[in-house]
Enzyme design. Structure first.
Site, short mmCIF file in Angstrom:
data_model
loop_
_atom_site.label_atom_id
_atom_site.label_comp_id
_atom_site.label_asym_id
_atom_site.label_seq_id
_atom_site.Cartn_x
_atom_site.Cartn_y
_atom_site.Cartn_z
N LYS A 55 10.98 34.34 -15.14
CA LYS A 55 11.43 33.00 -15.52
C LYS A 55 10.39 31.90 -15.29
O LYS A 55 10.71 30.74 -15.08
CB LYS A 55 12.76 32.61 -14.81
CG LYS A 55 13.84 33.63 -14.88
CD LYS A 55 13.96 34.33 -16.20
CE LYS A 55 14.53 33.46 -17.31
NZ LYS A 55 14.48 34.23 -18.61
N HIS A 115 6.13 41.88 -14.29
CA HIS A 115 6.57 40.93 -13.26
C HIS A 115 6.21 41.48 -11.87
O HIS A 115 6.67 40.95 -10.86
CB HIS A 115 8.09 40.74 -13.32
CG HIS A 115 8.57 40.02 -14.54
ND1 HIS A 115 7.96 38.90 -15.04
CD2 HIS A 115 9.63 40.26 -15.36
CE1 HIS A 115 8.62 38.48 -16.12
NE2 HIS A 115 9.62 39.29 -16.33
N SER A 145 16.46 28.66 -13.43
CA SER A 145 16.31 29.47 -14.64
C SER A 145 16.71 30.92 -14.35
O SER A 145 17.39 31.56 -15.15
CB SER A 145 14.86 29.39 -15.12
OG SER A 145 14.68 30.12 -16.29
P1 A3P Z 1 14.74 27.68 -18.70
O1 A3P Z 1 15.75 28.69 -18.29
O2 A3P Z 1 14.46 26.68 -17.63
O3 A3P Z 1 15.05 27.03 -20.00
P2 A3P Z 1 10.45 33.86 -18.97
O4 A3P Z 1 9.92 33.97 -20.34
O5 A3P Z 1 9.43 34.08 -17.90
O6 A3P Z 1 11.68 34.68 -18.80
O7 A3P Z 1 10.87 32.34 -18.75
C1 A3P Z 1 11.93 31.77 -19.46
C2 A3P Z 1 11.92 30.28 -19.22
O8 A3P Z 1 10.82 29.71 -19.96
C3 A3P Z 1 13.18 29.61 -19.72
O9 A3P Z 1 13.34 28.46 -18.91
C4 A3P Z 1 12.76 29.27 -21.14
O10 A3P Z 1 13.54 28.27 -21.75
C5 A3P Z 1 11.35 28.77 -20.88
N1 A3P Z 1 10.51 28.76 -22.09
C6 A3P Z 1 10.34 29.75 -22.99
N2 A3P Z 1 9.56 29.32 -24.00
C7 A3P Z 1 9.23 28.05 -23.72
C8 A3P Z 1 8.44 27.06 -24.40
N3 A3P Z 1 7.87 27.30 -25.57
N4 A3P Z 1 8.31 25.85 -23.82
C9 A3P Z 1 8.90 25.58 -22.64
N5 A3P Z 1 9.66 26.47 -21.96
C10 A3P Z 1 9.82 27.69 -22.49
#
Ligand code: A3P
Length: 302
Positions: A55, A115, A145
């Site tokens: 996340k 991860h 998140s």
């Molecule tokens: P939130 O839950 O705060 O919205 P991962 O890919 O490591 O699982 O992380 C997911 C998090 O990154 C989520 O956060 C998601 O919305 C955010 N995320 C994914 N793409 C993004 C982007 N282009 N810009 C900003 N945040 C992004």
């Protein structure tokens, strides 16, 4: 806002894994049970590894790396879902091809995500001197998140309610272990290996600047119009609506976007909508103790 775990979907929790320890780090059982395969993974010198605590913006950087590799060709980046274009090394989820198998079928140069904390990364990555891109996100937003992700992703262990998950996260009793250990471990490793260390908050502040850092690290020279395209297509709004980036193609009984979308908010500071005053004090006090000896500093957490 609704913070409790949805009881009406409790039937699905039956399929949720337990946490299992691997060298003192908790992981979902499906990973711990397949550990030998991951441990023995054979990296190649031109492999690129994306390493994050869950996340932290993994999918964001995956999309950026693919857009760079495809020189901004958006159609090419829609050839498959992001989790197939850049597989998840340690994924062993029922009824889907293990990450290791997907990677072994790929043509070089390969890009993959993990991860794993630094100490558990298969040693072949370091023997082959592979490049790694790390992205870290401030712990408070990461916690929030992570909570919502656990609610919607049935292959993650049961999160409990918000106060319970808050405590578990602080004490590292969550999948992939302590956020503190994870970010500190990778931060310390960045001077020993070929690692580009990025921050989610910097990417939000100036995506173009961070994309250029990534391109430089990947030794790619991009034309101005390509840079513009990459900035646009990796923005939150565009990725949220792109089925090849937003995980809506993932089986619904594993990820339920009706509970919480994978592309949820994509903001810095959402923790302020979740933390109580006393949780914030607890977090700050705990954070201070955990990070006191580290030169790693996060912004936007106060
Ligand atoms: P939130 O839950 O705060 O919205 P991962 O890919 O490591 O699982 O992380 C997911 C998090 O990154 C989520 O956060 C998601 O919305 C955010 N995320 C994914 N793409 C993004 C982007 N282009 N810009 C900003 N945040 C992004």
């Amino acid at each position: 806002m609704e913070l409790d775990y949805h009881p009406e979907l409790q039937g699905l929790t039956l399929r949720r894994p337990q946490l299992k320890l691997l060298q003192d780090v908790p992981f979902p059982a499906w990973l711990a049970d397949n550990w030998e395969t991951v441990k023995n993974f054979q990296a190649k010198p031109d492999d690129l590894l994306i390493a994050t605590y869950p996340k932290s913006g993994t999918t964001w950087i995956q999309e950026i790396v693919d857009l760079i590799n495809q020189n901004g060709d958006v159609k090419m980046c829609k050839r498959a879902p992001v989790y197939e274009r850049i597989p998840f090394l340690e994924r062993f989820i029922e009824k889907s091809t293990p990450g290791v198998e997907l990677i072994e079928k790929m043509a070089s140069p390969r890009v993959m995500k993990t991860h794993l904390p630094i100490q558990l990364v298969p040693k072949s990555f370091w023997e082959q001197d592979c490049k790694t891109i790390v992205i870290a996100r401030n712990g408070k937003d990461n916690l929030v998140s992570n909570f919502h992700f656990h609610r919607m992703d049935i292959v993650m262990p049961e999160p409990g309610n918000w106060p319970e998950f808050f405590q578990k996260f602080l004490h590292g009793q969550v999948s992939w272990g302590s956020w503190y250990d994870h970010v500190k471990g990778w931060w310390e490793a960045k001077d020993k290996h070929r690692i580009l260390f990025l921050f989610y908050e910097d990417m939000k502040e100036n995506p173009r600047r961070e994309i250029l850092k990534v391109a430089k690290f990947m030794e790619k020279v991009l034309e101005e119009d390509v840079i513009e395209k990459i900035v646009h297509h990796s923005s939150f709004e565009v990725m949220r609506d792109n089925p090849m980036a937003n995980y809506t193609t993932f089986p619904m009984d594993a990820m339920n976007h009706n509970i919480s979308r994978f592309m949820r908010k994509g903001e810095v500071g959402d923790w302020k909508n979740h933390f109580t005053v006393s949780q914030n004090e607890d977090f700050d006090e705990h954070y201070e103790r955990q990070m006191v000896h580290s030169s790693l500093k996060f912004r936007n957490v106060l």
